[in-house]
Design a protein around this motif. Structure first.
Motif, PDB file in Angstrom:
ATOM      1  N   VAL A 117      56.752   9.586  21.113  1.00 37.36           N
ATOM      2  CA  VAL A 117      57.481   8.419  20.401  1.00 37.36           C
ATOM      3  C   VAL A 117      58.824   8.426  21.519  1.00 37.36           C
ATOM      4  CG1 VAL A 117      58.426   7.401  18.585  1.00 37.36           C
ATOM      5  CG2 VAL A 117      56.215   8.451  18.352  1.00 37.36           C
ATOM      6  N   THR A 118      59.477   9.487  21.485  1.00 33.06           N
ATOM      7  CA  THR A 118      60.651   9.253  22.354  1.00 33.06           C
ATOM      8  C   THR A 118      60.496   8.714  23.754  1.00 33.06           C
ATOM      9  OG1 THR A 118      61.681  11.072  21.049  1.00 33.06           O
ATOM     10  CG2 THR A 118      62.671  10.433  23.098  1.00 33.06           C
ATOM     11  N   LEU A 121      59.598   5.193  23.681  1.00 35.03           N
ATOM     12  CA  LEU A 121      60.889   4.368  23.293  1.00 35.03           C
ATOM     13  C   LEU A 121      61.677   4.096  24.642  1.00 35.03           C
ATOM     14  CD1 LEU A 121      61.918   5.637  19.543  1.00 35.03           C
ATOM     15  CD2 LEU A 121      60.964   3.092  20.299  1.00 35.03           C
ATOM     16  N   ALA A 150      55.122  -1.903  24.133  1.00 38.79           N
ATOM     17  CA  ALA A 150      56.483  -1.879  23.886  1.00 38.79           C
ATOM     18  C   ALA A 150      57.033  -1.631  22.445  1.00 38.79           C
ATOM     19  CB  ALA A 150      57.306  -3.101  24.533  1.00 38.79           C
ATOM     20  N   CYS A 151      56.024  -2.369  21.503  1.00 37.52           N
ATOM     21  CA  CYS A 151      56.520  -2.406  20.163  1.00 37.52           C
ATOM     22  C   CYS A 151      55.717  -1.192  19.436  1.00 37.52           C
ATOM     23  CB  CYS A 151      55.593  -3.659  19.622  1.00 37.52           C
ATOM     24  SG  CYS A 151      56.630  -5.038  20.120  1.00 37.52           S
ATOM     25  N   PRO A 153      55.831   2.010  19.696  1.00 36.71           N
ATOM     26  CA  PRO A 153      56.504   3.241  19.180  1.00 36.71           C
ATOM     27  C   PRO A 153      57.429   3.036  17.983  1.00 36.71           C
ATOM     28  CG  PRO A 153      57.054   2.797  21.317  1.00 36.71           C
ATOM     29  CD  PRO A 153      55.910   2.021  21.072  1.00 36.71           C
ATOM     30  N   ILE A 154      57.924   1.707  18.036  1.00 40.65           N
ATOM     31  CA  ILE A 154      58.798   1.196  16.935  1.00 40.65           C
ATOM     32  C   ILE A 154      58.132   1.394  15.752  1.00 40.65           C
ATOM     33  CG2 ILE A 154      60.208  -0.621  16.167  1.00 40.65           C
ATOM     34  CD1 ILE A 154      60.635  -1.509  18.942  1.00 40.65           C
ATOM     35  N   ALA A 157      57.079   4.848  14.514  1.00 39.05           N
ATOM     36  CA  ALA A 157      58.234   5.636  13.972  1.00 39.05           C
ATOM     37  C   ALA A 157      58.351   5.341  12.482  1.00 39.05           C
ATOM     38  CB  ALA A 157      59.514   5.634  14.728  1.00 39.05           C
ATOM     39  N   ALA A 200      60.489  -2.209  10.532  1.00 36.68           N
ATOM     40  CA  ALA A 200      60.038  -1.960  11.906  1.00 36.68           C
ATOM     41  C   ALA A 200      59.293  -3.106  12.399  1.00 36.68           C
ATOM     42  CB  ALA A 200      59.048  -0.520  11.911  1.00 36.68           C
ATOM     43  N   THR A 203      61.830  -5.687  13.959  1.00 28.62           N
ATOM     44  CA  THR A 203      62.414  -5.409  14.844  1.00 28.62           C
ATOM     45  C   THR A 203      61.404  -5.394  15.951  1.00 28.62           C
ATOM     46  OG1 THR A 203      63.720  -3.924  13.847  1.00 28.62           O
ATOM     47  CG2 THR A 203      63.266  -3.237  16.208  1.00 28.62           C
ATOM     48  N   ALA A 204      60.089  -5.297  15.901  1.00 30.48           N
ATOM     49  CA  ALA A 204      58.844  -5.246  16.855  1.00 30.48           C
ATOM     50  C   ALA A 204      58.731  -6.703  17.066  1.00 30.48           C
ATOM     51  CB  ALA A 204      57.689  -4.555  16.416  1.00 30.48           C
TER      52      ALA A 204
END
Length: 275
Positions: A117-118, A121, A150-151, A153-154, A157, A200, A203-204
């Motif tokens: 995930v890191t 991101l 792009a969305c 992993p957000i 998490a 999340a 944000t996504a």
């Protein structure tokens, strides 16, 4: 008969509660309206200071956007961008929510997925876009894939954190009272997990619109991003600002007309528990 009468009597009360909740939600939006008006005032000041060639003011921008909508130019392009955005975002929300909740219920899976995930991101969306252009070419698949990756992993998490922080005591109580699995899922687990998922998702949502406009600007011949590129090439600053405002308007509409009411509906238990 008594039960039927009680059910009929409860209908007006439910309607009144729903109307009250809707009015409370509308009244709570005054802060957002005030911040938007303040932004427009600063925008107008910047437009007057730099001039319309550098920064068109709000009136000129909205007038140009109105002309594009009236001529039928804006609606098809915005629909294409919205379709790509929601497709990629939907895939990321579905996969990230399910896989994140599964990973959160396993310590081993959480430890294994954390570095991945890191990495995801930290990967710039522009890098994913270049890879997608090489893999998929200049079509719908490129912006949709870029938005999804792009969305993902957000959302993943947020779902994993929500599943990891579930209160085990509540689960034990549900087991002791032998609650059905669907009651445990919808009344015990989901309200907690969704409180992590909704931020999340919001944000996504914001990231998805930024990514799809960038992808269309570089790798598509249609959509709001491609139209923005045409306006830039023609030095049409009012048109460029109009496309930007249109995209931001769709973003705010989805958040405040869909996600925010959903959040308030799901998190009613927070208001009930408040002193």
């Amino acid at each position: 008969m008594a039960a039927s009468a009680e059910g009929l009597a409860a209908v007006p009360r439910r309607l009144a509660d729903g109307a009250g909740a809707a009015l409370a939600y509308l009244w709570s939006g005054w802060g957002a309206v005030a911040s938007l008006l303040l932004f427009c005032a600063l925008w107008e000041w910047g437009g007057q200071y730099y001039g319309p060639l550098i920064l068109p003011g709000p009136l000129a921008t909205f007038e140009r956007l109105g002309d594009m909508l009236a001529s039928g130019l804006a609606a098809p392009e915005l629909w294409i961008s919205a379709r790509r955005t929601l497709t990629g975002l939907g895939a990321a929300v579905l996969a990230g929510s399910v896989l994140g909740m599964l990973a959160g219920r396993s310590v081993t899976a959480a430890l294994l997925s954390r570095p991945l995930v890191t990495l995801l991101l930290g990967m710039p969306p522009i890098a994913w876009l270049v890879l997608a252009m090489l893999w998929f070419g200049m079509g719908d698949a490129t912006p949709v894939f870029t938005v999804a990756v792009a969305c993902f992993p957000i959302v993943f998490a947020g779902a994993m954190q929500g599943a990891r922080t579930l209160d085990g005591q509540l689960t034990d109580v549900a087991r002791v009272y032998r609650l059905p699995w669907w009651t445990t899922l919808f009344d015990v687990h989901l309200p907690h997990v969704v409180s992590y998922l909704l931020p999340a998702w919001i944000t996504a949502l914001g990231i998805s619109w930024k990514v799809v406009v960038m992808a269309e600007l570089l790798a598509a011949s249609d959509g709001a991003g491609a139209a923005l590129a045409v306006s830039r090439a023609q030095l049409d600053m009012a048109g460029s600002m109009g496309w930007i405002v249109a995209v931001l308007g769709l973003l705010l509409a989805i958040e405040y007309l869909l996600l925010e009411p959903l959040k308030r509906t799901i998190e009613r238990w927070r208001a009930a528990d408040a002193p």
